[in-house]
Design an enzyme around this catalytic site. Structure first.
Site, PDB file in Angstrom:
ATOM      1  N   HIS A 105      -4.492   2.747   7.518  1.00 29.13           N
ATOM      2  CA  HIS A 105      -2.926   2.294   8.047  1.00 29.13           C
ATOM      3  C   HIS A 105      -2.356   3.739   8.683  1.00 29.13           C
ATOM      4  O   HIS A 105      -2.122   4.658   7.391  1.00 29.13           O
ATOM      5  CB  HIS A 105      -2.110   1.354   7.474  1.00 29.13           C
ATOM      6  N   GLU A 165       1.149  -1.063  -0.155  1.00 31.25           N
ATOM      7  CA  GLU A 165      -0.428  -0.195  -0.088  1.00 31.25           C
ATOM      8  C   GLU A 165       0.749   1.516   0.282  1.00 31.25           C
ATOM      9  O   GLU A 165       2.180   0.734   0.244  1.00 31.25           O
ATOM     10  CB  GLU A 165      -0.898   0.061   1.279  1.00 31.25           C
TER      11      GLU A 165
END
Length: 294
Positions: free
Chosen positions: A248, A211
């Protein structure tokens, strides 16, 4: 780093609702859980294993412990981790998220001093289908995890679950799933997880689920370039605006550092196949394996 059925596992926070539930699931999948920790419930049993006041007390009583799984709230995570590290536990799966940054740094410093491997923080855990798992991944679901030869690395537990489901639907199984975690300061990087799978004789191909944010995928590209195993990757966050935190805690892009383009181009230059959607991974993997053996 790759969990096996002979590894002896401790569960810190075993008597809590989540600790008890996931301990039972881990036991069902073959995980050898030898003890639990809850200072307020020491001397009792839970899930058919003894409960101790500390990790060190557990080691003194039941012997060496390979892995600890932490079902511990953020404010108590530092003390629990230090207890396990100083008790000689070789690897700690830190499920906890939102641990204060200074506490995370102290955990990592102690782990380096004692030679302890940290998985996480904010990880969903690790799985070796057919053998054992440690954490909160649905390893008990045969539609998601099946023994095979594809190693999967993911910062995200939910996205990693989707990838594993797609692999099984395509007739592929996993040699191991390594959830490195979503914290900005991780004990195990994507590159280190990749090196473990690259050295694993049961792993013949590797999937990297990355990511945006940080530089872990760019750093992993160096290891990918040295590997002879087929590698397929999916990077989430392609449409994210620069400078904005997404998902996140580590998923923040500053300039070109950690951007989708940077990660994709680095992995592709190293020889990995990077796909646009999770649903393309299994087909790309099968194609890469066929090309390698052509």
């Amino acid at each position: 780093m790759i969990l096996e059925k002979q590894h002896r596992v401790l569960v810190q926070g075993i008597t809590g609702r989540q600790g008890r539930f996931w301990t039972e699931r881990m036991q069902e999948c073959g995980t050898q859980i030898v003890a639990g920790v809850n200072p307020k419930r020491a001397g009792e049993t839970c899930c058919d294993v003894p409960v101790f006041a500390s990790a060190r007390a557990a080691v003194d009583e039941v012997g060496p412990i390979d892995v600890s799984v932490m079902f511990i709230p953020p404010a108590a995570a530092l003390g629990a981790a230090i207890d396990a590290i100083e008790g000689g536990v070789r690897m700690i799966v830190v499920l906890t998220e939102h641990i204060p940054s200074q506490d995370v740094m102290r955990i990592h410093a102690a782990a380096r001093q004692y030679g302890t491997r940290i998985i996480g923080p904010n990880t969903a855990g690790i799985v070796t289908p057919g053998q054992a798992f440690a954490g909160i991944m649905p390893a008990f679901n045969g539609r998601i995890f099946q023994p095979g030869d594809v190693g999967v690395i993911s910062r995200s537990g939910s996205l990693g679950t989707l990838i594993c489901l797609n692999l099984v639907n395509a007739g592929l199984g996993q040699s191991a799933f390594l959830g490195v975690g979503g914290d900005p300061m991780l004990g195990t990087t994507t590159a280190q997880a990749f090196q473990a799978l690259d050295a694993d004789v049961r792993t013949n191909a590797i999937v990297i689920v990355g990511e945006i944010g940080g530089a872990m995928e760019e750093q992993a590209a160096e290891a990918v370039e040295r590997s002879s195993k087929p590698v397929v990757s999916f990077i989430t966050g392609r449409a994210s605006p620069p400078g904005k935190k997404m998902g996140h805690a580590g998923a923040i892009v500053m300039g070109n550092q950690g951007s989708y383009h940077s990660k994709r181009s680095s992995l592709e230059a190293a020889g990995a196949r990077v796909v646009d959607t999770p649903g393309e991974i299994a087909v790309a993997l099968q194609d890469a394996i066929a090309t390698l053996h052509a």
